[in-house]
Design a protein around this motif. Structure first.
Motif, PDB file in Angstrom:
ATOM      1  N   MET A   1      34.222 -20.430  50.375  1.00 61.75           N
ATOM      2  CA  MET A   1      35.026 -21.424  49.707  1.00 61.75           C
ATOM      3  C   MET A   1      35.720 -22.291  50.748  1.00 61.75           C
ATOM      4  O   MET A   1      35.926 -21.854  51.878  1.00 61.75           O
ATOM      5  N   VAL A   2      36.058 -23.488  50.366  1.00 61.89           N
ATOM      6  CA  VAL A   2      36.803 -24.378  51.249  1.00 61.89           C
ATOM      7  C   VAL A   2      38.162 -24.625  50.611  1.00 61.89           C
ATOM      8  O   VAL A   2      38.253 -25.008  49.448  1.00 61.89           O
ATOM      9  N   TYR A   3      39.201 -24.368  51.392  1.00 67.00           N
ATOM     10  CA  TYR A   3      40.583 -24.529  50.941  1.00 67.00           C
ATOM     11  C   TYR A   3      41.186 -25.719  51.668  1.00 67.00           C
ATOM     12  O   TYR A   3      41.169 -25.758  52.897  1.00 67.00           O
ATOM     13  N   LYS A   4      41.701 -26.703  50.921  1.00 65.06           N
ATOM     14  CA  LYS A   4      42.354 -27.861  51.521  1.00 65.06           C
ATOM     15  C   LYS A   4      43.791 -27.492  51.840  1.00 65.06           C
ATOM     16  O   LYS A   4      44.548 -27.110  50.958  1.00 65.06           O
ATOM     17  N   THR A   5      44.144 -27.574  53.115  1.00 66.92           N
ATOM     18  CA  THR A   5      45.489 -27.182  53.549  1.00 66.92           C
ATOM     19  C   THR A   5      46.488 -28.302  53.310  1.00 66.92           C
ATOM     20  O   THR A   5      46.126 -29.461  53.143  1.00 66.92           O
ATOM     21  N   THR A   6      47.760 -27.935  53.315  1.00 65.16           N
ATOM     22  CA  THR A   6      48.847 -28.912  53.228  1.00 65.16           C
ATOM     23  C   THR A   6      49.909 -28.545  54.252  1.00 65.16           C
ATOM     24  O   THR A   6      50.181 -27.364  54.485  1.00 65.16           O
ATOM     25  N   THR A   8      49.908 -28.864  57.535  1.00 59.78           N
ATOM     26  CA  THR A   8      49.458 -28.399  58.852  1.00 59.78           C
ATOM     27  C   THR A   8      48.546 -29.431  59.497  1.00 59.78           C
ATOM     28  O   THR A   8      48.056 -30.339  58.835  1.00 59.78           O
ATOM     29  N   CYS A   9      48.311 -29.250  60.784  1.00 63.49           N
ATOM     30  CA  CYS A   9      47.381 -30.124  61.504  1.00 63.49           C
ATOM     31  C   CYS A   9      45.948 -29.906  61.030  1.00 63.49           C
ATOM     32  O   CYS A   9      45.153 -30.837  60.993  1.00 63.49           O
ATOM     33  N   ALA A  10      45.607 -28.670  60.697  1.00 60.22           N
ATOM     34  CA  ALA A  10      44.279 -28.386  60.148  1.00 60.22           C
ATOM     35  C   ALA A  10      44.185 -29.016  58.758  1.00 60.22           C
ATOM     36  O   ALA A  10      45.144 -28.965  57.982  1.00 60.22           O
ATOM     37  N   GLN A  11      43.029 -29.599  58.452  1.00 62.78           N
ATOM     38  CA  GLN A  11      42.850 -30.246  57.148  1.00 62.78           C
ATOM     39  C   GLN A  11      42.271 -29.310  56.089  1.00 62.78           C
ATOM     40  O   GLN A  11      42.473 -29.522  54.901  1.00 62.78           O
ATOM     41  N   ALA A  12      41.529 -28.301  56.532  1.00 62.91           N
ATOM     42  CA  ALA A  12      40.882 -27.396  55.583  1.00 62.91           C
ATOM     43  C   ALA A  12      40.528 -26.081  56.277  1.00 62.91           C
ATOM     44  O   ALA A  12      40.516 -26.002  57.504  1.00 62.91           O
ATOM     45  N   ILE A  13      40.250 -25.074  55.447  1.00 63.53           N
ATOM     46  CA  ILE A  13      39.812 -23.766  55.936  1.00 63.53           C
ATOM     47  C   ILE A  13      38.588 -23.368  55.128  1.00 63.53           C
ATOM     48  O   ILE A  13      38.630 -23.337  53.893  1.00 63.53           O
ATOM     49  N   ASP A  14      37.492 -23.077  55.834  1.00 66.99           N
ATOM     50  CA  ASP A  14      36.279 -22.572  55.193  1.00 66.99           C
ATOM     51  C   ASP A  14      36.278 -21.063  55.400  1.00 66.99           C
ATOM     52  O   ASP A  14      36.411 -20.595  56.531  1.00 66.99           O
ATOM     53  N   LEU A  15      36.168 -20.306  54.312  1.00 63.40           N
ATOM     54  CA  LEU A  15      36.196 -18.850  54.447  1.00 63.40           C
ATOM     55  C   LEU A  15      35.292 -18.194  53.432  1.00 63.40           C
ATOM     56  O   LEU A  15      34.952 -18.791  52.410  1.00 63.40           O
ATOM     57  N   ALA A  16      34.933 -16.964  53.735  1.00 64.65           N
ATOM     58  CA  ALA A  16      34.132 -16.156  52.810  1.00 64.65           C
ATOM     59  C   ALA A  16      34.590 -14.710  52.901  1.00 64.65           C
ATOM     60  O   ALA A  16      34.916 -14.220  53.984  1.00 64.65           O
ATOM     61  N   LEU A  17      34.616 -14.061  51.738  1.00 64.59           N
ATOM     62  CA  LEU A  17      34.937 -12.637  51.659  1.00 64.59           C
ATOM     63  C   LEU A  17      33.669 -11.860  51.334  1.00 64.59           C
ATOM     64  O   LEU A  17      32.825 -12.335  50.567  1.00 64.59           O
ATOM     65  N   VAL A  26      35.962 -17.119  58.898  1.00 65.40           N
ATOM     66  CA  VAL A  26      37.002 -18.129  58.717  1.00 65.40           C
ATOM     67  C   VAL A  26      36.741 -19.226  59.736  1.00 65.40           C
ATOM     68  O   VAL A  26      36.535 -18.937  60.917  1.00 65.40           O
ATOM     69  N   THR A  27      36.742 -20.469  59.272  1.00 66.59           N
ATOM     70  CA  THR A  27      36.620 -21.622  60.167  1.00 66.59           C
ATOM     71  C   THR A  27      37.649 -22.657  59.753  1.00 66.59           C
ATOM     72  O   THR A  27      37.682 -23.064  58.582  1.00 66.59           O
ATOM     73  N   PHE A  28      38.499 -23.046  60.684  1.00 64.38           N
ATOM     74  CA  PHE A  28      39.481 -24.089  60.422  1.00 64.38           C
ATOM     75  C   PHE A  28      38.868 -25.444  60.760  1.00 64.38           C
ATOM     76  O   PHE A  28      38.148 -25.578  61.757  1.00 64.38           O
ATOM     77  N   LEU A  75      43.292 -17.092  51.277  1.00 60.55           N
ATOM     78  CA  LEU A  75      42.797 -15.751  50.971  1.00 60.55           C
ATOM     79  C   LEU A  75      43.251 -15.292  49.587  1.00 60.55           C
ATOM     80  O   LEU A  75      42.470 -14.685  48.849  1.00 60.55           O
ATOM     81  N   GLU A  76      44.492 -15.576  49.239  1.00 62.62           N
ATOM     82  CA  GLU A  76      44.983 -15.226  47.904  1.00 62.62           C
ATOM     83  C   GLU A  76      44.154 -15.925  46.825  1.00 62.62           C
ATOM     84  O   GLU A  76      43.791 -15.328  45.811  1.00 62.62           O
ATOM     85  N   LYS A  77      43.831 -17.194  47.069  1.00 61.94           N
ATOM     86  CA  LYS A  77      43.016 -17.951  46.120  1.00 61.94           C
ATOM     87  C   LYS A  77      41.602 -17.363  46.036  1.00 61.94           C
ATOM     88  O   LYS A  77      41.045 -17.239  44.943  1.00 61.94           O
ATOM     89  N   ALA A  78      41.049 -16.988  47.174  1.00 65.89           N
ATOM     90  CA  ALA A  78      39.707 -16.397  47.194  1.00 65.89           C
ATOM     91  C   ALA A  78      39.687 -15.070  46.433  1.00 65.89           C
ATOM     92  O   ALA A  78      38.746 -14.798  45.663  1.00 65.89           O
TER      93      ALA A  78
END
Length: 83
Positions: A1-6, A8-17, A26-28, A75-78
């Motif tokens: 999943m891709v999570y759009k951050t708010t 922070t300098c990072a714009q998004a986080i790609d992660l998988a469980l 996890v990839t920022f 992670l909570e959203k995932a």
């Protein structure tokens, strides 16, 4: 999943469980490259709940959040979407 951050300098986080709830990857996108790679490497293979308990609430300087805090929210959203 891709999570759009708010906030922070990072714009998004790609992660998988993994099915067992461990963090597969996890990839920022953006942010402080060395720091985000370090956080990603440290949480890989960790249970998502354990990672959340360690990194949720961390702040970056004067900001009310940080890349690790945003990862905890992602992670909570995932977890919620896998339930």
């Amino acid at each position: 999943m891709v999570y759009k951050t708010t906030g922070t300098c990072a714009q998004a986080i790609d992660l998988a469980l993994n099915p067992d709830g461990t963090i597969e990857h996890v990839t920022f996108v953006g942010g402080c490259n060395g720091n985000t790679q370090g956080v990603a490497a440290l949480v890989k293979g960790m249970k998502a709940e354990e990672a959340i308990s360690k990194i949720k609430g961390i702040k970056c300087g004067y900001k009310s959040t940080s890349c690790p805090d945003q990862l905890a929210l992602a992670l909570e959203k995932a977890i919620a979407s896998n339930s």
